[in-house]
Design an enzyme around this catalytic site. Structure first.
Site, PDB file in Angstrom:
ATOM      1  NE  ARG A 103      -3.723   0.205   1.889  1.00 22.40           N
ATOM      2  CZ  ARG A 103      -5.008   0.431   2.609  1.00 22.40           C
ATOM      3  NH1 ARG A 103      -5.267   1.193   3.562  1.00 22.40           N
ATOM      4  NH2 ARG A 103      -6.188  -0.483   2.134  1.00 22.40           N
ATOM      5  CG  HIS A 130      -8.572  -0.306  -2.973  1.00 22.14           C
ATOM      6  ND1 HIS A 130      -7.625  -1.338  -2.616  1.00 22.14           N
ATOM      7  CD2 HIS A 130      -9.108   0.039  -1.738  1.00 22.14           C
ATOM      8  CE1 HIS A 130      -7.778  -1.853  -1.185  1.00 22.14           C
ATOM      9  NE2 HIS A 130      -8.534  -0.849  -0.719  1.00 22.14           N
ATOM     10  CD  GLN A 133     -12.927  -2.126  -0.726  1.00 28.56           C
ATOM     11  OE1 GLN A 133     -12.040  -2.100  -0.072  1.00 28.56           O
ATOM     12  NE2 GLN A 133     -13.980  -2.759  -0.828  1.00 28.56           N
ATOM     13  CG  ASP A 223     -14.017   5.563  -0.738  1.00 28.81           C
ATOM     14  OD1 ASP A 223     -13.948   5.531   0.400  1.00 28.81           O
ATOM     15  OD2 ASP A 223     -13.128   5.566  -1.571  1.00 28.81           O
ATOM     16  CB  CYS A 262     -14.207   0.575   0.128  1.00 24.25           C
ATOM     17  SG  CYS A 262     -13.982   2.308   0.237  1.00 24.25           S
ATOM     18  NE  ARG A 290     -10.420  -5.772   0.324  1.00 20.02           N
ATOM     19  CZ  ARG A 290      -9.815  -4.811   0.634  1.00 20.02           C
ATOM     20  NH1 ARG A 290     -10.493  -3.935   1.432  1.00 20.02           N
ATOM     21  NH2 ARG A 290      -8.518  -4.780   0.430  1.00 20.02           N
TER      22      ARG A 290
HETATM   23  N1   CP Z   1     -11.173  -0.701   2.379  1.00 21.01           N
HETATM   24  C1   CP Z   1      -9.826  -0.851   2.756  1.00 21.01           C
HETATM   25  O1   CP Z   1      -9.181  -1.055   2.009  1.00 21.01           O
HETATM   26  O2   CP Z   1      -9.945  -0.546   4.386  1.00 21.01           O
HETATM   27  P1   CP Z   1      -8.544  -0.375   4.840  1.00 21.01           P
HETATM   28  O3   CP Z   1      -7.886   0.973   4.491  1.00 21.01           O
HETATM   29  O4   CP Z   1      -9.052  -0.156   6.432  1.00 21.01           O
HETATM   30  O5   CP Z   1      -7.680  -1.457   4.489  1.00 21.01           O
HETATM   31  N1  NVA Z   2     -10.467   6.185  -1.277  1.00 17.82           N
HETATM   32  C1  NVA Z   2     -10.056   5.740   0.124  1.00 17.82           C
HETATM   33  C2  NVA Z   2      -9.999   4.491   0.276  1.00 17.82           C
HETATM   34  C3  NVA Z   2      -9.807   3.830   1.571  1.00 17.82           C
HETATM   35  C4  NVA Z   2      -9.682   2.288   1.422  1.00 17.82           C
HETATM   36  C5  NVA Z   2      -8.488   6.346   0.382  1.00 17.82           C
HETATM   37  O1  NVA Z   2      -7.529   6.122  -0.466  1.00 17.82           O
HETATM   38  O2  NVA Z   2      -8.496   6.761   1.314  1.00 17.82           O
END
Ligand code: CP
Ligand code: NVA
Length: 306
Positions: A103, A130, A133, A223, A262, A290
């Site tokens: 990440r 993502h 997701q 989101d 998400c 997930r």
């Molecule tokens: N939806 C998601 O990826 O959650 P986190 O940021 O908690 O991993």
């Molecule tokens: N769009 C959000 C998703 C988190 C899972 C972010 O990038 O923070």
């Protein structure tokens, strides 16, 4: 062949179906209480530059269920800092682990890590997309709807990393995707061109009207308005996106739709409590999936067949 999953289109529709088949099989066995150690001694390295609950915990649990282990590598490793290059980090980490989830703040950091890695790298979220997701979300919808063909997913809010990945996976699996977002928060021209080139026949529509978007939808999705890394823009984003809140009045226009998010959610901003906790919400099932889908993805990438 070494496979990285950096963007959702790194998988074909056929491969997504193969991952879903493994996921479904392992989910069924998990529900029966079986956690077969398919990959004993295999190690997942988890390199995270941003906070996470779902991605981190679900990947780690999935790898443990598969009989392997997972190693969380946070900011203390100095990843993507002046301590050492991302390429050196990737080359060395590949000597210790069998697969990597990353990440990152910037998408090109994951690309650089993958380019240097001799083991598969999976994107666990970047500013651009993502993929895990969107895979889990379409798996969730498939479980609920039976088939996805011709159904509509309406994404209401910021055309962000999650929206972009949903558009791609919907296009791959034959679902119509509608983005309702104000000007300036829709997809950019580069991404629109990219969508047209990789998914020429896909039904991907953008509108500024949330009511029009959710009409007849099988799924209403939202989101956060301010993604991780965009905190300095929060006030501007809240002002522009306020009319795009998913509330009970909007959801009444899609009485047969499931509501998805998400997570994490900012209740009272992009979604109201009554929608998050209401009968149409499947957000917890979505989060649970997930783990099942990432378990399927890990098993697939490590060579398991359904
Ligand atoms: N939806 C998601 O990826 O959650 P986190 O940021 O908690 O991993
Ligand atoms: N769009 C959000 C998703 C988190 C899972 C972010 O990038 O923070």
């Amino acid at each position: 062949m070494l496979r990285h999953i950096i963007v959702p289109e790194d998988l074909t529709a056929h491969e997504i179906e193969a991952v879903f088949a493994i996921s479904r099989d392992l989910e069924t066995r998990f529900e029966e209480g079986l956690r077969e150690p398919l990959f004993p001694g295999r190690v997942l390295g988890m390199v995270f530059e941003k906070p996470s609950l779902r991605t981190r915990a679900s990947f780690e649990a999935a790898m443990i269920h598969l009989g392997g282990g997972a190693m969380f590598l946070g900011q203390e490793t100095g990843f993507s800092t002046s301590r050492e290059s991302v390429a050196d980090f990737g080359r060395v980490l590949s000597e210790y682990v069998d697969v990597v989830v990353c990440r990152s703040k910037r998408h090109d950091t994951i690309e650089a890590l993958a380019a240097a890695s001799s083991v598969p790298v999976i994107n666990g979220l970047s500013d651009a997309c993502h993929p895990c997701q969107a895979l889990a979300d379409l798996y969730t919808l498939r479980e609920r709807l039976g088939s996805l063909g011709g159904e509509t997913l309406a994404f209401v809010g910021d055309g962000n990393n999650v929206a972009r990945s949903l558009a791609v996976v919907c296009g791959l699996l034959g679902m119509r995707f509608v983005l309702a977002a104000p000007e300036g928060f829709q997809f950019d021209d580069d991404f629109r061109r990219h969508l047209r080139s990789i998914l020429p026949g896909a039904a991907i529509v953008e509108t500024t009207d949330p009511a029009e978007a959710v009409e007849g939808a099988a799924c209403v999705y939202t989101d956060v308005w301010t993604s991780m890394g965009q905190e300095s823009e929060r006030a501007r984003r809240e002002a522009a996106l306020r009319p795009y809140q998913v509330d009970a009045a909007l959801l009444r226009r899609a009485p047969d739709a499931v509501f998805m998010h998400c997570l994490p959610a900012r209740r009272g901003e992009e979604v109201t409590d009554d929608v998050m906790d209401g009968p149409q919400s499947v957000v917890v099932d979505q989060a649970a999936n997930r783990m099942h889908v990432q378990k399927g993805l890990l098993a697939w990438i490590l060579g398991h067949q359904a």
